[in-house]
Design a protein around this motif. Structure first.
Motif, PDB file in Angstrom:
ATOM      1  N   CYS A  45       0.841  -1.204   0.000  1.00  0.00           N
ATOM      2  CA  CYS A  45       0.000   0.000   0.000  1.00  0.00           C
ATOM      3  C   CYS A  45       0.873   1.249   0.000  1.00  0.00           C
ATOM      4  O   CYS A  45       2.065   1.189   0.313  1.00  0.00           O
ATOM      5  N   THR A  46       0.265   2.342  -0.388  1.00  0.00           N
ATOM      6  CA  THR A  46       0.933   3.641  -0.384  1.00  0.00           C
ATOM      7  C   THR A  46       0.008   4.666   0.253  1.00  0.00           C
ATOM      8  O   THR A  46      -1.188   4.678  -0.043  1.00  0.00           O
ATOM      9  N   VAL A  47       0.547   5.490   1.136  1.00  0.00           N
ATOM     10  CA  VAL A  47      -0.245   6.574   1.709  1.00  0.00           C
ATOM     11  C   VAL A  47       0.514   7.883   1.568  1.00  0.00           C
ATOM     12  O   VAL A  47       1.731   7.932   1.740  1.00  0.00           O
ATOM     13  N   TYR A  48      -0.203   8.927   1.198  1.00  0.00           N
ATOM     14  CA  TYR A  48       0.333  10.281   1.224  1.00  0.00           C
ATOM     15  C   TYR A  48       0.167  10.761   2.663  1.00  0.00           C
ATOM     16  O   TYR A  48      -0.812  10.416   3.325  1.00  0.00           O
ATOM     17  N   THR A  49       1.115  11.530   3.166  1.00  0.00           N
ATOM     18  CA  THR A  49       1.073  11.855   4.589  1.00  0.00           C
ATOM     19  C   THR A  49       1.225  13.349   4.867  1.00  0.00           C
ATOM     20  O   THR A  49       1.734  14.110   4.045  1.00  0.00           O
ATOM     21  N   ASP A  50       0.753  13.719   6.049  1.00  0.00           N
ATOM     22  CA  ASP A  50       0.902  15.080   6.543  1.00  0.00           C
ATOM     23  C   ASP A  50       1.276  14.973   8.016  1.00  0.00           C
ATOM     24  O   ASP A  50       0.620  14.247   8.769  1.00  0.00           O
ATOM     25  N   LEU A  51       2.332  15.642   8.429  1.00  0.00           N
ATOM     26  CA  LEU A  51       2.795  15.576   9.810  1.00  0.00           C
ATOM     27  C   LEU A  51       2.182  16.711  10.613  1.00  0.00           C
ATOM     28  O   LEU A  51       2.367  17.883  10.300  1.00  0.00           O
ATOM     29  N   GLN A  52       1.411  16.354  11.644  1.00  0.00           N
ATOM     30  CA  GLN A  52       0.783  17.339  12.523  1.00  0.00           C
ATOM     31  C   GLN A  52       1.594  17.453  13.814  1.00  0.00           C
ATOM     32  O   GLN A  52       1.822  16.455  14.496  1.00  0.00           O
ATOM     33  N   VAL A  53       2.044  18.651  14.118  1.00  0.00           N
ATOM     34  CA  VAL A  53       2.874  18.867  15.305  1.00  0.00           C
ATOM     35  C   VAL A  53       2.196  19.872  16.230  1.00  0.00           C
ATOM     36  O   VAL A  53       1.775  20.946  15.796  1.00  0.00           O
ATOM     37  N   SER A  54       2.066  19.498  17.506  1.00  0.00           N
ATOM     38  CA  SER A  54       1.528  20.410  18.518  1.00  0.00           C
ATOM     39  C   SER A  54       2.469  20.394  19.711  1.00  0.00           C
ATOM     40  O   SER A  54       3.493  19.705  19.699  1.00  0.00           O
ATOM     41  N   GLU A  55       2.131  21.146  20.751  1.00  0.00           N
ATOM     42  CA  GLU A  55       2.997  21.213  21.928  1.00  0.00           C
ATOM     43  C   GLU A  55       3.155  19.859  22.595  1.00  0.00           C
ATOM     44  O   GLU A  55       4.214  19.534  23.133  1.00  0.00           O
ATOM     45  N   ASN A  56       2.094  19.064  22.579  1.00  0.00           N
ATOM     46  CA  ASN A  56       2.117  17.798  23.314  1.00  0.00           C
ATOM     47  C   ASN A  56       2.096  16.549  22.438  1.00  0.00           C
ATOM     48  O   ASN A  56       2.100  15.432  22.948  1.00  0.00           O
ATOM     49  N   ASP A  57       2.094  16.738  21.116  1.00  0.00           N
ATOM     50  CA  ASP A  57       1.887  15.553  20.283  1.00  0.00           C
ATOM     51  C   ASP A  57       2.473  15.749  18.892  1.00  0.00           C
ATOM     52  O   ASP A  57       2.590  16.866  18.388  1.00  0.00           O
ATOM     53  N   MET A  58       2.870  14.630  18.293  1.00  0.00           N
ATOM     54  CA  MET A  58       3.257  14.594  16.886  1.00  0.00           C
ATOM     55  C   MET A  58       2.534  13.401  16.281  1.00  0.00           C
ATOM     56  O   MET A  58       2.600  12.299  16.812  1.00  0.00           O
ATOM     57  N   ARG A  59       1.797  13.625  15.211  1.00  0.00           N
ATOM     58  CA  ARG A  59       1.097  12.501  14.599  1.00  0.00           C
ATOM     59  C   ARG A  59       1.151  12.599  13.093  1.00  0.00           C
ATOM     60  O   ARG A  59       1.135  13.680  12.511  1.00  0.00           O
ATOM     61  N   LEU A  60       1.221  11.437  12.477  1.00  0.00           N
ATOM     62  CA  LEU A  60       1.264  11.340  11.032  1.00  0.00           C
ATOM     63  C   LEU A  60      -0.144  11.014  10.541  1.00  0.00           C
ATOM     64  O   LEU A  60      -0.764  10.056  11.008  1.00  0.00           O
ATOM     65  N   ILE A  61      -0.656  11.831   9.629  1.00  0.00           N
ATOM     66  CA  ILE A  61      -1.978  11.599   9.054  1.00  0.00           C
ATOM     67  C   ILE A  61      -1.779  11.004   7.668  1.00  0.00           C
ATOM     68  O   ILE A  61      -0.970  11.504   6.882  1.00  0.00           O
ATOM     69  N   GLY A  62      -2.502   9.911   7.367  1.00  0.00           N
ATOM     70  CA  GLY A  62      -2.328   9.239   6.089  1.00  0.00           C
ATOM     71  C   GLY A  62      -3.541   9.380   5.180  1.00  0.00           C
ATOM     72  O   GLY A  62      -4.687   9.429   5.645  1.00  0.00           O
ATOM     73  N   PHE A  63      -3.283   9.449   3.881  1.00  0.00           N
ATOM     74  CA  PHE A  63      -4.347   9.640   2.885  1.00  0.00           C
ATOM     75  C   PHE A  63      -4.127   8.723   1.692  1.00  0.00           C
ATOM     76  O   PHE A  63      -2.993   8.489   1.275  1.00  0.00           O
ATOM     77  N   ALA A  64      -5.225   8.252   1.122  1.00  0.00           N
ATOM     78  CA  ALA A  64      -5.146   7.366  -0.038  1.00  0.00           C
ATOM     79  C   ALA A  64      -4.795   8.140  -1.310  1.00  0.00           C
ATOM     80  O   ALA A  64      -4.388   7.543  -2.297  1.00  0.00           O
ATOM     81  N   SER A  65      -4.955   9.456  -1.273  1.00  0.00           N
ATOM     82  CA  SER A  65      -4.670  10.259  -2.469  1.00  0.00           C
ATOM     83  C   SER A  65      -4.137  11.625  -2.078  1.00  0.00           C
ATOM     84  O   SER A  65      -4.352  12.112  -0.963  1.00  0.00           O
ATOM     85  N   GLY A  66      -3.433  12.229  -3.034  1.00  0.00           N
ATOM     86  CA  GLY A  66      -2.958  13.590  -2.818  1.00  0.00           C
ATOM     87  C   GLY A  66      -4.115  14.561  -2.699  1.00  0.00           C
ATOM     88  O   GLY A  66      -4.030  15.566  -1.990  1.00  0.00           O
ATOM     89  N   ALA A  67      -5.225  14.244  -3.394  1.00  0.00           N
ATOM     90  CA  ALA A  67      -6.399  15.113  -3.339  1.00  0.00           C
ATOM     91  C   ALA A  67      -6.972  15.155  -1.925  1.00  0.00           C
ATOM     92  O   ALA A  67      -7.346  16.213  -1.418  1.00  0.00           O
ATOM     93  N   GLU A  68      -7.032  13.983  -1.298  1.00  0.00           N
ATOM     94  CA  GLU A  68      -7.568  13.931   0.065  1.00  0.00           C
ATOM     95  C   GLU A  68      -6.668  14.716   1.019  1.00  0.00           C
ATOM     96  O   GLU A  68      -7.144  15.447   1.889  1.00  0.00           O
ATOM     97  N   ARG A  69      -5.366  14.576   0.843  1.00  0.00           N
ATOM     98  CA  ARG A  69      -4.440  15.322   1.703  1.00  0.00           C
ATOM     99  C   ARG A  69      -4.593  16.825   1.510  1.00  0.00           C
ATOM    100  O   ARG A  69      -4.576  17.601   2.481  1.00  0.00           O
ATOM    101  N   ASP A  70      -4.741  17.250   0.259  1.00  0.00           N
ATOM    102  CA  ASP A  70      -4.907  18.689  -0.007  1.00  0.00           C
ATOM    103  C   ASP A  70      -6.171  19.236   0.648  1.00  0.00           C
ATOM    104  O   ASP A  70      -6.172  20.337   1.201  1.00  0.00           O
ATOM    105  N   TRP A  71      -7.256  18.454   0.601  1.00  0.00           N
ATOM    106  CA  TRP A  71      -8.494  18.894   1.245  1.00  0.00           C
ATOM    107  C   TRP A  71      -8.349  18.899   2.760  1.00  0.00           C
ATOM    108  O   TRP A  71      -8.903  19.773   3.438  1.00  0.00           O
TER     109      TRP A  71
END
Length: 203
Positions: A45-71
């Motif tokens: 599988c392949t996922v497009y990702t976006d890294l969310q960083v806050s004061e207390n957390d770091m999480r990777l968000i995964g998407f099936a498409s670049g379009a979903e990540r952009d939205w």
């Protein structure tokens, strides 16, 4: 920044998956649509990702498409929309449905998502209405619609990557390759897919 992961689905839950990339397991939080697109445990599988960083957390968000990540990135720019709410919206609506809802000011459609009330839905469509029009051209220039997910390691996935390397946006590249594959057949080779897809994308 991690932009994309290609590996095998190790395990998954209601809103997360672990992608094994060379023996390293990456925990990614996903929408229900992305989890469905990832397939079964052990599959490539392949996922497009976006890294969310806050004061207390770091999480990777995964998407099936670049379009979903952009939205997702557009949605989280709206006040009151965090990553959980954005993923809930992307679970309830396809990117094309979301685009139509924002472009047409249809707050009711957005309010179908869990945790999204009428006021927040109205704010989302009001703030993204103008952006949705231009976004449709970037993502859906080859006939619109949701971005097609091409299986990792396939000729079509390699063709999408080739078009992206040439500067085409993920949504345009995926749609062009999907059209090329429909024209040439599922057994088409990489060179033929790229040749036809380039004509589709450029046209």
């Amino acid at each position: 920044m991690i932009a994309k992961l290609s590996g095998r689905l190790d395990e998954s839950g209601l809103d997360w998956a672990v992608i094994d990339v060379g023996g390293v397991g990456y925990l990614v939080h996903c929408s229900a649509r992305t989890l469905t697109a990832l397939g079964n445990r052990g599959e490539a599988c392949t996922v497009y990702t976006d890294l969310q960083v806050s004061e207390n957390d770091m999480r990777l968000i995964g998407f099936a498409s670049g379009a979903e990540r952009d939205w997702f990135r557009l949605l989280t720019q709206v006040q009151g929309v965090g990553s959980k709410v954005a993923l809930a919206i992307l679970s309830a609506l396809s990117t094309e449905e979301l685009r139509r809802a924002c472009a047409g000011g249809d707050a009711r459609m957005v309010a179908r998502a869990n945790g999204v009330g009428p006021k927040l839905a109205a704010r989302i469509v009001n703030e993204l209405k103008d952006k949705a029009g231009g976004f449709a051209e970037a993502v859906g220039g080859i006939g619109g619609g949701d971005m097609v997910v091409h299986p990792a390691g396939s000729a079509s996935a390699d063709a999408v990557s080739a078009l992206e390397n040439l500067g085409f946006k993920p949504g345009v590249a995926a749609a062009a390759v999907a059209h090329a594959e429909a024209e040439l057949g599922e057994d088409a080779g990489l060179k033929d897919l790229v040749r036809v897809a380039l004509k589709k994308a450029a046209g």
